[in-house]
Design a protein around this motif. Structure first.
Motif, mmCIF file in Angstrom:
data_model
loop_
_atom_site.group_PDB
_atom_site.id
_atom_site.type_symbol
_atom_site.label_atom_id
_atom_site.label_comp_id
_atom_site.label_asym_id
_atom_site.label_seq_id
_atom_site.Cartn_x
_atom_site.Cartn_y
_atom_site.Cartn_z
ATOM 1 N N HIS A 140 0.856 -1.186 0.000
ATOM 2 C CA HIS A 140 0.000 0.000 0.000
ATOM 3 C C HIS A 140 0.893 1.237 0.000
ATOM 4 O O HIS A 140 1.812 1.350 0.812
ATOM 5 N N HIS A 141 0.616 2.164 -0.901
ATOM 6 C CA HIS A 141 1.461 3.349 -1.042
ATOM 7 C C HIS A 141 0.596 4.597 -1.207
ATOM 8 O O HIS A 141 -0.447 4.555 -1.859
ATOM 9 N N LEU A 142 1.066 5.688 -0.642
ATOM 10 C CA LEU A 142 0.450 6.999 -0.837
ATOM 11 C C LEU A 142 1.472 7.880 -1.541
ATOM 12 O O LEU A 142 2.526 8.205 -0.987
ATOM 13 N N TRP A 169 -3.520 7.053 -4.340
ATOM 14 C CA TRP A 169 -3.519 5.822 -3.587
ATOM 15 C C TRP A 169 -3.046 4.723 -4.531
ATOM 16 O O TRP A 169 -3.594 4.561 -5.631
ATOM 17 N N ALA A 170 -2.039 3.976 -4.126
ATOM 18 C CA ALA A 170 -1.444 2.963 -4.992
ATOM 19 C C ALA A 170 -1.392 1.629 -4.263
ATOM 20 O O ALA A 170 -1.096 1.568 -3.068
ATOM 21 N N LYS A 171 -1.661 0.561 -5.015
ATOM 22 C CA LYS A 171 -1.655 -0.788 -4.437
ATOM 23 C C LYS A 171 -0.986 -1.717 -5.438
ATOM 24 O O LYS A 171 -1.435 -1.826 -6.578
ATOM 25 N N GLY A 172 0.117 -2.345 -5.009
ATOM 26 C CA GLY A 172 0.809 -3.256 -5.897
ATOM 27 C C GLY A 172 2.274 -2.927 -6.038
ATOM 28 O O GLY A 172 2.933 -2.493 -5.081
ATOM 29 N N ASP A 173 2.782 -3.095 -7.253
ATOM 30 C CA ASP A 173 4.208 -2.974 -7.554
ATOM 31 C C ASP A 173 4.514 -1.577 -8.099
ATOM 32 O O ASP A 173 4.178 -1.261 -9.245
ATOM 33 N N SER A 223 -5.475 5.264 -7.835
ATOM 34 C CA SER A 223 -6.704 6.042 -7.745
ATOM 35 C C SER A 223 -6.415 7.322 -6.978
ATOM 36 O O SER A 223 -5.530 7.358 -6.117
ATOM 37 N N GLU A 224 -7.173 8.368 -7.282
ATOM 38 C CA GLU A 224 -7.056 9.586 -6.470
ATOM 39 C C GLU A 224 -8.108 9.625 -5.372
ATOM 40 O O GLU A 224 -8.265 10.637 -4.696
ATOM 41 N N HIS A 225 -8.817 8.508 -5.185
ATOM 42 C CA HIS A 225 -9.847 8.406 -4.157
ATOM 43 C C HIS A 225 -9.373 7.489 -3.039
ATOM 44 O O HIS A 225 -8.622 6.541 -3.284
ATOM 45 N N GLY A 282 -11.761 4.341 -11.227
ATOM 46 C CA GLY A 282 -12.737 5.361 -10.865
ATOM 47 C C GLY A 282 -13.408 5.012 -9.556
ATOM 48 O O GLY A 282 -14.590 5.293 -9.350
ATOM 49 N N CYS A 283 -12.648 4.397 -8.655
ATOM 50 C CA CYS A 283 -13.101 4.000 -7.324
ATOM 51 C C CYS A 283 -11.838 3.834 -6.490
ATOM 52 O O CYS A 283 -10.744 4.148 -6.942
ATOM 53 N N GLY A 284 -11.977 3.362 -5.265
ATOM 54 C CA GLY A 284 -10.800 3.115 -4.455
ATOM 55 C C GLY A 284 -10.064 1.858 -4.890
ATOM 56 O O GLY A 284 -10.643 0.956 -5.499
#
Length: 384
Positions: A85-87, A110-114, A208-210, A181-183
């Protein structure tokens, strides 16, 4: 700009300010990037309107008394719960600098993954949610060949062309970024649960920006599209009707100074009419293969010389699979019910003993793997 600059907490608080829209934000970001022109936090407080400066000042002085603090703490807790999980924010080591060129860039992603998926130059592949078989084949072939030339694939995780391109990128070990277009914790569309899982297991990243648990909403998707094109060196439209969201992405790409490409298709295919219109108006370059794209992106050098590419993408029907039966996995029983004759969904439900929802997900995954296809009369098995 001050020596420290905004921290992650500061960026999160700014992103949570109600009413800080693109018109107000963009010039502030531009000034912040110019040394000493907008120090944090005094410079920001001085130029923000009172309705925004006051709640920000309250948070800076007494965070526990500010409603912004709950948003900040929730975001930090989400990031801390998983190393994937990354911001991301301006100034972060992995921040995509191409987004700084946008007239309305995000404050936090909001970033999730590699995260390494963001380090690869990328092409956006977009198109209709209801592609023809030729469109599906072309999306897979272009994605595969772009990966072979050292590019990543960016798309929106939508049904149809988006999902096929991203699935193919993962299948051949390439990098892909899915902009939502979602979290990033929300699987949308639900039928792409398999793609969502595979992306996180491979060289993929969700952006995502959410906030992470934000449900999908129609008003989020046009904003999402600007990030898809903003992250990319160019935009490839595979199939699109006259009134298609993919044409919005093409327009955004043009406005952002990106190269836009389109496959011509036949005049008898309604799903090609949008691409033909882009080409007719001179808004997109007609491309037949990946070499046509590379010719327009002359400043990018292909990777390994001598790699075998599909020069006729419409003839490359399915992405290569070392063991097709192994790729089918738990869906082998479903595939066994399919033949060259279309089988309606209700017949498959009765034969397989599965719920409609479970069966639809299995069929979608088989379709993305090139093992099955939907036709007017039902589902068929793809050979080869």
């Amino acid at each position: 700009m001050s020596s420290a600059g905004p921290t992650l907490r500061d960026w999160l608080a700014l992103a949570a300010l109600p009413g800080l829209g693109p018109a107000r934000l963009s010039p502030l970001l531009q000034r912040w990037r110019e040394p000493e022109s907008l120090a944090w936090p005094q410079g920001w407080l001085a130029v923000l309107p009172a309705r925004l400066a006051q709640p920000l000042r309250l948070w800076l002085d007494h965070p526990t008394n500010s409603p912004l603090e709950a948003s900040v703490e929730a975001a930090l807790a989400w990031q801390a719960e998983n190393p994937r999980h990354h911001l991301l924010h301006p100034g972060h080591a992995a921040w995509p600098v191409l987004l700084d060129q946008l007239p309305d860039p995000p404050l936090v992603l909001w970033a999730k993954g590699d995260l390494s998926a963001l380090a690869t130059p990328a092409i956006a592949i977009v198109g209709t949610r209801k592609p023809t078989r030729e469109g599906r084949d072309n999306a897979a072939a272009f994605a595969r060949n772009l990966i072979a030339r050292g590019f990543g694939i960016v798309s929106g995780m939508a049904l149809g062309i988006d999902g096929i391109a991203q699935h193919t990128a993962l299948q051949v070990g390439g990098a892909t970024v899915g902009v939502l277009g979602c979290g990033v914790d929300v699987v949308y569309p639900p039928r792409h649960a398999g793609l969502y899982r595979d992306l996180l297991a491979g060289c993929g990243l969700l952006l995502s920006e959410h906030p992470a648990d934000t449900a999908a909403h129609p008003r989020f998707f046009p904003r999402r599209n600007r990030l898809i094109t903003g992250l990319s060196q160019g935009v490839l439209v595979v199939e699109a009707a006259e009134k298609s969201g993919s044409l919005v992405s093409a327009r955004l790409g043009l406005e952002q100074g990106r190269e836009v490409f389109a496959l011509p298709g036949t005049i008898h295919n309604p799903q090609a009419s949008g691409c033909l219109r882009l080409i007719q108006r001179g808004e997109a370059a007609l491309v037949r293969n990946v070499d046509d794209i590379l010719a327009e992106l002359g400043h990018w050098t292909p990777t390994t010389a001598g790699e075998q590419l599909d020069t006729a993408p419409s003839e490359a029907a399915t992405p290569p699979v070392t063991n097709p039966e192994a790729s089918v996995g738990p869906h082998a029983g479903v595939l066994a019910q399919l033949s060259d004759t279309p089988t309606p969904i209700d017949v498959l439900v009765a034969a397989c003993g599965e719920s409609v929802a479970t069966l639809q997900l299995a069929l979608l995954e088989l379709e993305l793997e090139g093992q099955a296809a939907q036709t007017a009369g039902g589902w068929v098995r793809r050979r080869g």
